[in-house]
Write a protein that holds these residues in place. Structure first.
Motif, PDB file in Angstrom:
ATOM      1  N   GLN A 149       0.830  -1.200   0.000  1.00  0.00           N
ATOM      2  CA  GLN A 149       0.000   0.000   0.000  1.00  0.00           C
ATOM      3  C   GLN A 149       0.869   1.257   0.000  1.00  0.00           C
ATOM      4  O   GLN A 149       0.562   2.249  -0.683  1.00  0.00           O
ATOM      5  N   ALA A 150       1.971   1.226   0.747  1.00  0.00           N
ATOM      6  CA  ALA A 150       2.894   2.369   0.766  1.00  0.00           C
ATOM      7  C   ALA A 150       3.520   2.585  -0.608  1.00  0.00           C
ATOM      8  O   ALA A 150       3.643   3.724  -1.094  1.00  0.00           O
ATOM      9  N   ASP A 151       3.905   1.469  -1.260  1.00  0.00           N
ATOM     10  CA  ASP A 151       4.463   1.573  -2.620  1.00  0.00           C
ATOM     11  C   ASP A 151       3.435   2.164  -3.576  1.00  0.00           C
ATOM     12  O   ASP A 151       3.760   3.005  -4.429  1.00  0.00           O
ATOM     13  N   LEU A 152       2.200   1.702  -3.437  1.00  0.00           N
ATOM     14  CA  LEU A 152       1.135   2.185  -4.314  1.00  0.00           C
ATOM     15  C   LEU A 152       0.917   3.684  -4.117  1.00  0.00           C
ATOM     16  O   LEU A 152       0.758   4.440  -5.089  1.00  0.00           O
ATOM     17  N   ASN A 153       0.934   4.132  -2.883  1.00  0.00           N
ATOM     18  CA  ASN A 153       0.782   5.557  -2.607  1.00  0.00           C
ATOM     19  C   ASN A 153       1.936   6.361  -3.219  1.00  0.00           C
ATOM     20  O   ASN A 153       1.733   7.451  -3.754  1.00  0.00           O
ATOM     21  N   ALA A 154       3.159   5.804  -3.122  1.00  0.00           N
ATOM     22  CA  ALA A 154       4.329   6.481  -3.688  1.00  0.00           C
ATOM     23  C   ALA A 154       4.220   6.569  -5.213  1.00  0.00           C
ATOM     24  O   ALA A 154       4.532   7.608  -5.808  1.00  0.00           O
ATOM     25  N   TYR A 155       3.776   5.480  -5.853  1.00  0.00           N
ATOM     26  CA  TYR A 155       3.590   5.493  -7.307  1.00  0.00           C
ATOM     27  C   TYR A 155       2.564   6.552  -7.710  1.00  0.00           C
ATOM     28  O   TYR A 155       2.744   7.271  -8.698  1.00  0.00           O
ATOM     29  N   ASN A 156       1.491   6.648  -6.942  1.00  0.00           N
ATOM     30  CA  ASN A 156       0.452   7.632  -7.252  1.00  0.00           C
ATOM     31  C   ASN A 156       0.983   9.062  -7.116  1.00  0.00           C
ATOM     32  O   ASN A 156       0.683   9.926  -7.950  1.00  0.00           O
ATOM     33  N   ARG A 157       1.767   9.306  -6.070  1.00  0.00           N
ATOM     34  CA  ARG A 157       2.348  10.647  -5.896  1.00  0.00           C
ATOM     35  C   ARG A 157       3.314  10.976  -7.024  1.00  0.00           C
ATOM     36  O   ARG A 157       3.314  12.092  -7.561  1.00  0.00           O
ATOM     37  N   GLU A 158       4.134   9.991  -7.386  1.00  0.00           N
ATOM     38  CA  GLU A 158       5.105  10.210  -8.460  1.00  0.00           C
ATOM     39  C   GLU A 158       4.393  10.454  -9.791  1.00  0.00           C
ATOM     40  O   GLU A 158       4.787  11.321 -10.576  1.00  0.00           O
ATOM     41  N   ALA A 159       3.348   9.682 -10.050  1.00  0.00           N
ATOM     42  CA  ALA A 159       2.586   9.864 -11.290  1.00  0.00           C
ATOM     43  C   ALA A 159       1.959  11.254 -11.336  1.00  0.00           C
ATOM     44  O   ALA A 159       1.968  11.919 -12.377  1.00  0.00           O
ATOM     45  N   SER A 160       1.442  11.714 -10.209  1.00  0.00           N
ATOM     46  CA  SER A 160       0.839  13.048 -10.159  1.00  0.00           C
ATOM     47  C   SER A 160       1.874  14.125 -10.454  1.00  0.00           C
ATOM     48  O   SER A 160       1.605  15.086 -11.189  1.00  0.00           O
ATOM     49  N   ALA A 161       3.070  13.967  -9.889  1.00  0.00           N
ATOM     50  CA  ALA A 161       4.142  14.939 -10.131  1.00  0.00           C
ATOM     51  C   ALA A 161       4.533  14.959 -11.599  1.00  0.00           C
ATOM     52  O   ALA A 161       4.767  16.026 -12.183  1.00  0.00           O
ATOM     53  N   HIS A 162       4.599  13.772 -12.212  1.00  0.00           N
ATOM     54  CA  HIS A 162       4.961  13.707 -13.629  1.00  0.00           C
ATOM     55  C   HIS A 162       3.862  14.302 -14.512  1.00  0.00           C
ATOM     56  O   HIS A 162       4.152  14.896 -15.555  1.00  0.00           O
ATOM     57  N   TRP A 163       2.621  14.146 -14.117  1.00  0.00           N
ATOM     58  CA  TRP A 163       1.528  14.767 -14.872  1.00  0.00           C
ATOM     59  C   TRP A 163       1.665  16.278 -14.851  1.00  0.00           C
ATOM     60  O   TRP A 163       1.445  16.954 -15.858  1.00  0.00           O
ATOM     61  N   VAL A 164       2.020  16.827 -13.686  1.00  0.00           N
ATOM     62  CA  VAL A 164       2.203  18.280 -13.574  1.00  0.00           C
ATOM     63  C   VAL A 164       3.334  18.746 -14.489  1.00  0.00           C
ATOM     64  O   VAL A 164       3.200  19.740 -15.217  1.00  0.00           O
ATOM     65  N   GLN A 165       4.460  18.018 -14.457  1.00  0.00           N
ATOM     66  CA  GLN A 165       5.589  18.381 -15.304  1.00  0.00           C
ATOM     67  C   GLN A 165       5.263  18.200 -16.784  1.00  0.00           C
ATOM     68  O   GLN A 165       5.694  18.989 -17.630  1.00  0.00           O
ATOM     69  N   LEU A 166       4.510  17.153 -17.079  1.00  0.00           N
ATOM     70  CA  LEU A 166       4.117  16.915 -18.464  1.00  0.00           C
ATOM     71  C   LEU A 166       3.297  18.079 -18.999  1.00  0.00           C
ATOM     72  O   LEU A 166       3.526  18.565 -20.113  1.00  0.00           O
ATOM     73  N   GLU A 167       2.358  18.548 -18.216  1.00  0.00           N
ATOM     74  CA  GLU A 167       1.528  19.673 -18.632  1.00  0.00           C
ATOM     75  C   GLU A 167       2.365  20.936 -18.771  1.00  0.00           C
ATOM     76  O   GLU A 167       2.180  21.722 -19.706  1.00  0.00           O
ATOM     77  N   ALA A 168       3.308  21.141 -17.844  1.00  0.00           N
ATOM     78  CA  ALA A 168       4.183  22.314 -17.918  1.00  0.00           C
ATOM     79  C   ALA A 168       5.015  22.291 -19.195  1.00  0.00           C
ATOM     80  O   ALA A 168       5.197  23.332 -19.853  1.00  0.00           O
ATOM     81  N   ASN A 169       5.508  21.123 -19.569  1.00  0.00           N
ATOM     82  CA  ASN A 169       6.303  21.022 -20.794  1.00  0.00           C
ATOM     83  C   ASN A 169       5.454  21.186 -22.040  1.00  0.00           C
ATOM     84  O   ASN A 169       5.929  21.701 -23.057  1.00  0.00           O
ATOM     85  N   ARG A 170       4.209  20.768 -21.967  1.00  0.00           N
ATOM     86  CA  ARG A 170       3.316  21.002 -23.102  1.00  0.00           C
ATOM     87  C   ARG A 170       3.066  22.489 -23.295  1.00  0.00           C
ATOM     88  O   ARG A 170       2.994  22.992 -24.424  1.00  0.00           O
TER      89      ARG A 170
END
Length: 347
Positions: A149-170
């Protein structure tokens, strides 16, 4: 008589002035003089500036695009890990639930604990061992569930951060794209106002400026110090790049039908078996630097103070490069532009 005529004339002039000065009869202001026409040399410098700005914006676009591509790929991997983690959690929860149900059916005690309460010594010892093993298994199960569950939470946080960066780069891509088109459109508007003969003379001025810069560079004696031989990979990169001669420059392109400057060099080295950064600025920042006197064919020469252009050295004082919009991949003098430095992809 003469006095009367002079008086009449004066009255006529006064009336005329009064009439012209009255509303509806304003005197038109003289048209402002046309601005002096720019010389072709001034036009050449203006075009150079516009295309240089477009090249810088192109590098920004390419960098944002490559970062967005990497982030998208990482998000896909994270999504796969999230899916696997969720499936693992579902399995662990099912196993924990099965254990809980077994305890409920046994009056709150698992079968191993019930065996501990027996009066039979053999059954007691066997039950005690199984009870201890069951406790450890349950503890391990809960521990694994917590970690997953901790790993899953970390993956979700990391994915959210990458989505933010992805949008910024777009957003960066779109801004850079608008800037590129703005500069290129301005340059083409200037070129469209020139006559065919003027365009030919303009091209001649560009070539003369490049030849003069190359002559100055060679006159420094730099070529006498350059004696390196291409590596095996360098030779392969040169072979690829020179095969692209004649193909048009298109900003953001990396083949196979068209290229921008760093699209050509990155694809040439990829064909030689080595992945290098996509943009000229990243090539300058991340690849090993070498002194010009130690330069060898296959090395990349980075140009201009902002590292916005790159060409591949092919030997004998020449580079192959994709110059700018409206031009094709070609050979030219390595010293025909302002050299920032040299990098070596296979050092």
């Amino acid at each position: 008589m003469n006095r009367r005529r002079r008086a009449a004339a004066a009255i006529t002039v006064a009336c005329a002035v009064t009439l012209l000065a009255s509303p509806g009869h304003a005197i038109a202001a003289p048209a402002p003089p046309e601005p002096p026409k720019k010389s072709l040399e001034e036009v050449r410098k203006e075009l150079d500036g516009l295309y240089a700005a477009a090249a810088s914006a192109t590098d920004a676009y390419n960098l944002a695009k490559s970062q967005a591509t990497r982030q998208s790929a990482h998000i896909v991997k994270l999504a796969q890990e999230i899916a696997k983690g969720q499936a693992r959690i579902d399995d662990l929860k099912a196993r924990v639930g099965a254990t809980a149900r077994a305890q409920y059916r046994g009056g709150g005690l698992p079968p191993e604990a019930q065996l501990v309460l027996t009066n039979d010594p053999d059954l007691f010892l066997d039950g005690a061992g199984r009870f201890k093993a069951g406790q450890k298994a349950t503890k391990d199960l809960i521990g694994e569930l917590t970690r997953t569950q901790a790993d899953l939470n970390a993956y979700n946080r990391e994915a959210s951060a990458h989505w933010v960066q992805l949008e910024a780069n777009r957003v960066k891509q779109e801004k850079a794209k608008a800037e590129i088109n703005k500069k290129i459109d301005a340059a083409r508007k200037i070129e469209a106002q020139l006559q065919k003969e003027e365009l030919a003379r303009l091209l001649k001025l560009e070539q003369d400026a490049a030849y003069q810069a190359q002559a100055t560079w060679l006159g420094s004696g730099v070529l006498k110090e350059i004696s390196g031989r291409a590596s095996k990979q360098g030779s392969a990169a040169i072979a690829f790049a020179t095969k692209q001669i004649g193909k048009p420059y298109v900003w953001g392109a990396e083949g196979p039908g068209s290229y921008d400057c760093s699209g050509l060099t990155s694809q040439a080295w990829l064909a030689a078996g080595r992945t290098i950064p996509r943009t000229s600025q990243e090539q300058w920042r991340l690849l090993p630097h070498v002194d010009i006197k130690d330069m060898r064919p296959g090395d990349l020469i980075i140009y201009h103070a902002d590292a916005s252009h790159v060409g591949m050295y092919v030997g004998d004082g020449a580079i192959v490069h994709a110059p700018r919009p409206g031009r094709t991949v070609t050979l030219t003098g390595a010293g025909s532009m302002q050299i920032l430095g040299v990098v070596r992809p296979d050092k």
